[in-house]
Design a protein around this motif. Structure first.
Motif, PDB file in Angstrom:
ATOM      1  N   GLN A   1       9.854-120.889  43.953  1.00  0.00           N
ATOM      2  CA  GLN A   1       9.292-121.628  42.832  1.00  0.00           C
ATOM      3  C   GLN A   1       8.999-123.073  43.216  1.00  0.00           C
ATOM      4  OE1 GLN A   1      11.733-121.424  39.327  1.00  0.00           O
ATOM      5  NE2 GLN A   1      10.336-122.685  38.090  1.00  0.00           N
ATOM      6  N   GLU A   2       9.874-123.677  43.986  1.00  0.00           N
ATOM      7  CA  GLU A   2       9.635-125.053  44.425  1.00  0.00           C
ATOM      8  C   GLU A   2       8.399-125.136  45.308  1.00  0.00           C
ATOM      9  OE1 GLU A   2      11.830-128.658  46.941  1.00  0.00           O
ATOM     10  OE2 GLU A   2      12.883-126.773  46.545  1.00  0.00           O
TER      11      GLU A   2
ATOM     12  N   LEU B   1       5.381-125.020  43.099  1.00  0.00           N
ATOM     13  CA  LEU B   1       5.174-126.275  42.377  1.00  0.00           C
ATOM     14  C   LEU B   1       4.596-127.352  43.288  1.00  0.00           C
ATOM     15  CD1 LEU B   1       8.426-126.433  40.201  1.00  0.00           C
ATOM     16  CD2 LEU B   1       6.105-125.915  39.437  1.00  0.00           C
ATOM     17  N   ARG B   2       5.100-127.437  44.496  1.00  0.00           N
ATOM     18  CA  ARG B   2       4.583-128.461  45.422  1.00  0.00           C
ATOM     19  C   ARG B   2       3.162-128.130  45.860  1.00  0.00           C
ATOM     20  NH1 ARG B   2       8.413-132.079  46.452  1.00  0.00           N
ATOM     21  NH2 ARG B   2      10.610-131.498  46.262  1.00  0.00           N
TER      22      ARG B   2
ATOM     23  N   SER C   1       0.947-126.628  43.935  1.00  0.00           N
ATOM     24  CA  SER C   1       0.113-127.027  42.795  1.00  0.00           C
ATOM     25  C   SER C   1      -0.064-128.535  42.761  1.00  0.00           C
ATOM     26  CB  SER C   1       0.741-126.528  41.491  1.00  0.00           C
ATOM     27  OG  SER C   1       0.823-125.115  41.467  1.00  0.00           O
TER      28      SER C   1
ATOM     29  N   ARG D   1       2.357-131.926  37.086  1.00  0.00           N
ATOM     30  CA  ARG D   1       2.952-131.184  38.200  1.00  0.00           C
ATOM     31  C   ARG D   1       4.191-131.916  38.736  1.00  0.00           C
ATOM     32  NH1 ARG D   1      -0.528-128.902  36.158  1.00  0.00           N
ATOM     33  NH2 ARG D   1       1.339-128.445  34.941  1.00  0.00           N
TER      34      ARG D   1
ATOM     35  N   ASP E   1       6.898-131.237  36.319  1.00  0.00           N
ATOM     36  CA  ASP E   1       7.427-129.883  36.522  1.00  0.00           C
ATOM     37  C   ASP E   1       8.541-129.885  37.567  1.00  0.00           C
ATOM     38  OD1 ASP E   1       5.739-128.823  34.643  1.00  0.00           O
ATOM     39  OD2 ASP E   1       4.228-128.151  36.093  1.00  0.00           O
ATOM     40  N   LEU E   2       8.399-130.701  38.590  1.00  0.00           N
ATOM     41  CA  LEU E   2       9.453-130.803  39.608  1.00  0.00           C
ATOM     42  C   LEU E   2      10.704-131.464  39.028  1.00  0.00           C
ATOM     43  CD1 LEU E   2       7.362-131.825  42.753  1.00  0.00           C
ATOM     44  CD2 LEU E   2       8.643-129.699  42.441  1.00  0.00           C
TER      45      LEU E   2
ATOM     46  N   PHE F   1      12.306-128.893  37.040  1.00  0.00           N
ATOM     47  CA  PHE F   1      12.848-127.859  37.938  1.00  0.00           C
ATOM     48  C   PHE F   1      14.216-128.267  38.476  1.00  0.00           C
ATOM     49  CE2 PHE F   1      13.182-126.237  42.330  1.00  0.00           C
ATOM     50  CZ  PHE F   1      13.231-124.874  42.068  1.00  0.00           C
TER      51      PHE F   1
END
Length: 448
Positions: free
Chosen positions: A361-362, A365-366, A368, A431, A434-435, A438
């Protein structure tokens, strides 16, 4: 009885307490740093709810760590007895039939239990309470991160809505200029009535878009005000989080710790328990008892008073020492231990699965985030080109080589390019947020 399980529990408790302290210190620092833009969020209901949950967990931990506890117990009895016969038939007062029995009785016991250090079942309770505090502290961090991310997004949406309104207003100006030009050409016979009607329709549509943009801006401002109030502060520039422990991984680790505690308790349940107590009779009606057992190593001292005093020959006993051994070995105990061990193994695999899932998932995200950064760079280039085009249009208008309508079209193109930059910046910021979500990393702790 002591053993490796108890030592492991104490070690887990110390680690859990250390992690809790670290989280609480970080939370305190975050509260101190949350000045300006994030300060109004401290009184938000969702954050207050999470804090109350943390305070409840901390109170539960303090309760399990209490060094002394008091117990009180009392009882009353009432008897229905037959009176003894009269003196003619009871010449001997020592005859049991001639003794007057009481009509009631009482017994009162007051006790103190001491916990000099957590051991056995007490250690399990302390460790579980410490894990509960860490769980609640993680909930506070998640709530704070979510609120702060929402506030930043709301602020950027206001800026985006302002840019959108600017574009809509320029669109109305351009549509009005096109209508005036179409009417002028019609008066000269160079344009048909249908062209004028089309220009009028374009103006009406532009006015509708402007009204919609105004409503969007009002809603965006209201959303921001609901979070931070009528504040004029601006959010800090966000740094991209580089590392951290995702909440889902930490949740799985806490579940593993709880499963290990349950296994240790199951192992301790099959071990024999040694119980020792000493009772000192201070009078025929009063006694003091000191007791301890190997399961918790909690010494307890109790005082007992009874209305029915001891009689001969029991009144000659000054003290009693009792030592007992108990064990509870039921059929299927091995199956119960195996089940507890399987729970530990399952929790350990859940931790590994959470780590793998979090890593994937990380990475997504990175990835994106990199895409939005590229889009932002492209939008900035489009804005730069639009600025040059506007300068060129103004110069051509000054030289008489182009009409003011062309300059107005270039201004609209520049406003649209700026709107594109605002949208690209919002996408990139989302984005990044989102991190933060997360990792459950409050923005006020990282961006000062």
């Amino acid at each position: 009885m002591s053993g490796p399980q108890d030592l492991g529990n104490r070690s887990q408790g110390q680690k859990a307490m250390g992690a809790v302290l670290a989280l609480l210190v970080a939370g305190a620092l975050g509260s101190g740093l949350a000045q300006g833009f994030f300060a109004p969020l401290e009184n938000h209901p969702s954050l207050l709810q999470a804090r109350l949950g943390l305070e409840a967990a901390q109170a539960q931990l303090r309760a399990t760590q209490s060094p002394v506890s008091l117990q009180a117990q009392g009882g009353f009895s009432f008897f229905e007895v037959t009176p003894p016969p009269g003196p003619p038939t009871c010449p001997n007062p020592l005859n049991p039939q001639c003794i007057n029995l009481p009509s009631d009785g009482r017994q009162i016991t007051l006790g103190l239990t001491f916990t000099p250090f957590p051991f056995g079942d007490v250690s399990d309770a302390v460790n579980q309470a410490a894990l509960g505090v860490e769980q609640a502290a993680l909930g506070v961090r998640q709530a704070r991160t979510q609120l702060e991310a929402q506030a930043v997004e709301a602020f950027l949406r206001v800026r985006l809505a302002e840019s959108g309104l600017e574009v809509a207003r320029l669109g109305v100006r351009l549509a009005q200029a096109n209508l005036e030009a179409a009417r002028l050409r019609e008066s000269r016979g160079a344009a048909s009535p249908s062209e004028v009607r089309q220009a009028e329709a374009n103006l009406r549509q532009a006015a509708i878009q402007q009204a919609d943009a105004e409503r969007n801006l009002a809603l965006a401002r209201q959303s921001l005000t609901d979070l931070i109030g009528p504040s004029s502060a601006t959010p800090p520039r966000l740094a991209v989080p580089t590392e951290g422990t995702p909440p889902q991984v930490r949740q799985a680790e806490l579940q593993l710790a709880n499963a290990q505690i349950a296994f240790d308790r199951a192992v301790r349940g099959v071990l024999p328990v040694v119980q020792g107590n000493y009772t000192r009779n201070t009078s025929d009606n009063d006694s003091l008892t000191l007791s301890i057992n190997s399961r918790t190593l909690q010494p307890s001292l109790s005082y007992t008073n009874t209305s029915q005093g001891r009689s001969a020959p029991q009144d000659r006993i000054n003290g009693t020492l009792q030592i007992g051994l108990s064990a509870n070995i039921a059929f299927g105990v091995l199956d119960a231990l195996e089940a507890a061990q399987k729970q530990v193994d399952a929790a350990r695999q859940a931790v590994e699965a959470a780590r793998r899932s979090s890593k994937l998932q990380e990475d997504l995200l990175r990835s994106s985030l990199q895409t939005t950064e590229q889009n932002l760079t492209n939008a900035q280039q489009v804005r730069s080109d639009a600025e040059r085009s506007l300068n060129e249009a103004r110069e051509r208008e000054r030289l008489g080589l182009a009409s003011p309508l062309a300059t107005l079209q270039a201004e609209l193109a520049l406003a649209q390019a700026r709107l594109g930059v605002e949208q690209a910046e919002l996408n990139r910021t989302q984005r990044i947020l989102d991190l933060y979500r997360f990792f459950a990393l409050p923005l006020s702790e990282v961006n000062r």
